[in-house]
Design a protein around this motif. Structure first.
Motif, PDB file in Angstrom:
ATOM      1  N   TYR A  32     -12.586  47.749   5.354  1.00  0.00           N
ATOM      2  CA  TYR A  32     -13.881  47.627   4.716  1.00  0.00           C
ATOM      3  C   TYR A  32     -14.770  48.839   4.976  1.00  0.00           C
ATOM      4  CZ  TYR A  32     -13.072  42.678   3.718  1.00  0.00           C
ATOM      5  OH  TYR A  32     -12.580  41.505   3.226  1.00  0.00           O
ATOM      6  N   ARG A  99     -17.921  46.009   2.486  1.00  0.00           N
ATOM      7  CA  ARG A  99     -17.304  45.966   1.166  1.00  0.00           C
ATOM      8  C   ARG A  99     -15.807  46.177   1.349  1.00  0.00           C
ATOM      9  NH1 ARG A  99     -18.268  47.747  -4.357  1.00  0.00           N
ATOM     10  NH2 ARG A  99     -16.333  48.620  -5.146  1.00  0.00           N
ATOM     11  N   GLU A 111     -23.534  47.256  -4.051  1.00  0.00           N
ATOM     12  CA  GLU A 111     -22.144  47.670  -3.840  1.00  0.00           C
ATOM     13  C   GLU A 111     -21.486  46.959  -2.652  1.00  0.00           C
ATOM     14  OE1 GLU A 111     -23.377  52.002  -3.978  1.00  0.00           O
ATOM     15  OE2 GLU A 111     -21.433  52.096  -4.984  1.00  0.00           O
ATOM     16  N   TYR A 112     -22.241  46.193  -1.923  1.00  0.00           N
ATOM     17  CA  TYR A 112     -21.720  45.496  -0.747  1.00  0.00           C
ATOM     18  C   TYR A 112     -21.580  44.009  -1.038  1.00  0.00           C
ATOM     19  CZ  TYR A 112     -22.390  49.738   1.946  1.00  0.00           C
ATOM     20  OH  TYR A 112     -22.303  51.013   2.415  1.00  0.00           O
ATOM     21  N   ASN A 113     -20.467  43.455  -0.604  1.00  0.00           N
ATOM     22  CA  ASN A 113     -20.151  42.062  -0.897  1.00  0.00           C
ATOM     23  C   ASN A 113     -20.625  41.097   0.190  1.00  0.00           C
ATOM     24  OD1 ASN A 113     -17.824  43.969  -1.915  1.00  0.00           O
ATOM     25  ND2 ASN A 113     -17.846  42.227  -3.313  1.00  0.00           N
TER      26      ASN A 113
END
Length: 125
Positions: A32, A99, A111-113
């Motif tokens: 990640y 991510r 952009e980050y989950n």
């Protein structure tokens, strides 16, 4: 799913240091990309620092360059933000984010989950 938990925030005088930690669980964190964001009252969330999965590439916002250091220990499923020479303007809630595609740096919240719950950093003058 990845769960992120930040720790290490607190109250510190200007010029002091804090080390934030981000503990990841749920999946292999080593793949990640990771970032540290902060959000002060009435302001947008901003990226403070980012790092790729291999820690070969890092990014810092100009206001923290030379004072903050982002790092990670994939064996421990953890990320860190060392903050030195803290200033009152660094006061904010700090969040770690991750991510799955870890090969490139990521600069925006969208952009980050995965996100941690945040930890408060308060710097007194």
């Amino acid at each position: 799913q990845v769960q992120l938990v930040e720790s290490g925030g607190g109250l510190v005088q200007a010029g002091g240091s804090l080390r934030l930690s981000c503990a990841a669980s749920g999946r292999t964190f080593s793949n990640y990309a990771m970032g540290w964001f902060r959000q002060a009252p009435g302001k947008e969330r901003e990226l403070v620092a980012a790092i790729t999965w291999s820690d070969r590439n890092t990014y810092y916002v100009d206001s923290v360059k030379g004072r903050f250091t982002i790092s990670r220990d994939n064996a421990k499923n953890s990320g860190y933000l060392q903050m030195n020479n803290l200033k009152p303007e660094d006061t904010a809630v700090y969040y770690c984010a991750a991510r799955p595609d870890g090969y490139g740096l990521r600069y925006t919240p969208r952009e980050y989950n995965y996100w941690g719950q945040g930890t408060q950093v308060t710097v007194s003058s």
